[in-house]
Design an enzyme around this catalytic site. Structure first.
Site, mmCIF file in Angstrom:
data_model
loop_
_atom_site.group_PDB
_atom_site.id
_atom_site.type_symbol
_atom_site.label_atom_id
_atom_site.label_comp_id
_atom_site.label_asym_id
_atom_site.label_seq_id
_atom_site.Cartn_x
_atom_site.Cartn_y
_atom_site.Cartn_z
ATOM 1 N N HIS A 5 -22.262 31.867 0.516
ATOM 2 C CA HIS A 5 -22.997 30.773 -0.131
ATOM 3 C C HIS A 5 -23.925 30.102 0.873
ATOM 4 C CE1 HIS A 5 -23.605 26.630 -1.677
ATOM 5 N NE2 HIS A 5 -23.657 27.253 -2.832
ATOM 6 N N HIS A 6 -23.397 29.770 2.062
ATOM 7 C CA HIS A 6 -24.245 29.278 3.142
ATOM 8 C C HIS A 6 -23.539 29.456 4.470
ATOM 9 C CE1 HIS A 6 -21.896 25.591 2.132
ATOM 10 N NE2 HIS A 6 -22.058 25.266 3.396
ATOM 11 N N GLN A 79 -20.049 29.134 11.127
ATOM 12 C CA GLN A 79 -19.185 28.818 9.983
ATOM 13 C C GLN A 79 -19.793 29.442 8.734
ATOM 14 O OE1 GLN A 79 -19.132 24.767 8.190
ATOM 15 N NE2 GLN A 79 -16.974 24.748 8.764
ATOM 16 N N HIS A 81 -19.442 29.861 4.652
ATOM 17 C CA HIS A 81 -18.837 29.411 3.399
ATOM 18 C C HIS A 81 -19.066 30.513 2.367
ATOM 19 C CE1 HIS A 81 -18.236 24.949 4.183
ATOM 20 N NE2 HIS A 81 -18.812 25.392 5.288
ATOM 21 N N HIS A 151 -30.638 20.865 1.350
ATOM 22 C CA HIS A 151 -29.401 21.505 0.871
ATOM 23 C C HIS A 151 -28.684 20.592 -0.115
ATOM 24 C CE1 HIS A 151 -25.783 23.923 0.728
ATOM 25 N NE2 HIS A 151 -25.059 22.847 1.027
ATOM 26 N N HIS A 153 -25.807 21.362 -3.737
ATOM 27 C CA HIS A 153 -25.177 22.392 -4.552
ATOM 28 C C HIS A 153 -25.949 22.463 -5.876
ATOM 29 C CE1 HIS A 153 -21.268 21.877 -1.975
ATOM 30 N NE2 HIS A 153 -22.269 22.415 -1.319
#
Length: 275
Positions: A5-6, A79, A81, A151, A153
């Site tokens: 997703h990111h 990281q 996601h 950014h 959602h």
């Protein structure tokens, strides 16, 4: 984007774990080792972010992030996601989601930095909400913005960022740094204005959120939650980047640009919310 997703790339003084891989998200649980991307006792900052099949980022000539022994960034932590884990349900563990980093041992004259503007707060059901943040540049530096990234959602419609400079008459002059539909590829785009940002300038960002949900939506890490982020990438010449890496507000309902304590005027209300 169907898998990841990111992704966020952190510059850390020390990593959050000594393991090669660990659970560094907010949904840590079970018996797995978990922790933050960076160790709590050392500086940390986001130096890059990717989402929605964005293309690669090319830094301007002579611009780079200083990393290594004599810099605050001694470790780089990625990281990821994941949007879906379907591809791993059959026991597959291979995944090539990641970032290629190009580095040089040559000293560059322009050091890059990233300032992340964001909010806490929540979005009521069946409403359009503005999530807004504001911060003062108090360090005696001249920063040159060159890229921005938005950014959210799924509820984000427009994210905009501004530099604010007050004239002698006390009137705020808002200069647009960037504005986008956050559901388009979330790459770093060239800023609308590369005019230098100086001490006593202010930076502000707004996320226009539209919710048709029957429940409250809070800021959080999952797809059921929301985020309101505006990343500003900049460089300084023959200087160190800002010590300030993050600029967050309490968000709605506690904070809006119209709050008396914000001391803002001449707010571009329509332009900040429409493409």
């Amino acid at each position: 984007m169907a898998t990841a997703h990111h992704m966020l790339l952190y510059g850390c003084g020390e990593p959050g774990s000594e393991s090669a891989v660990w659970n560094c998200g907010e949904m840590a649980g079970g018996s797995e080792e978990s922790g933050s991307p960076c160790g709590s006792g050392a500086p940390s900052q986001i130096i890059y972010a990717w989402a929605r099949d964005a293309p690669k980022l090319e830094l301007p000539k002579e611009v780079g992030f200083k990393v290594g022994k004599d810099s605050p960034i001694k470790y780089i932590v990625l990281q990821v996601h994941y949007a879906h884990i379907d591809k791993f349900k059959d026991g597959t563990t291979y995944d090539d989601s990641g970032i290629f980093i190009h580095y040089t041992t040559q000293v560059l004259s322009k050091q890059a930095g990233v300032l992340l503007l964001g909010t806490a707060g929540y979005i009521p059901p069946q409403t359009t909400e503005h999530m807004e943040t504001l911060c003062d540049i108090q360090e005696d530096k001249v920063i040159h913005p060159f890229a921005y990234r938005t950014h959210t959602h799924s509820l984000g419609r427009v994210v905009s960022g501004y530099r604010i400079r007050k004239d002698e008459a006390g009137v705020d002059h808002w200069t647009l740094l960037g504005k986008r539909d956050p559901l388009t590829p979330q790459m770093f785009y060239p800023v609308e204005s590369s005019d230098p940002i100086r001490r006593n300038d202010r930076l502000a960002a707004r996320c226009t959120m539209e919710s048709n949900r029957t429940r409250i939506t809070k800021i959080g890490a999952t797809n059921e939650d929301e985020m309101c982020n505006f990343y500003l990438m900049y460089y300084v010449e023959n200087d160190e980047p800002l010590q300030m890496k993050y600029c967050f507000s309490n968000g709605p309902p506690l904070f809006h640009w119209t709050n008396r304590e914000a001391e803002l005027n001449n707010i571009p209300d329509y332009d900040a919310s429409h493409l």
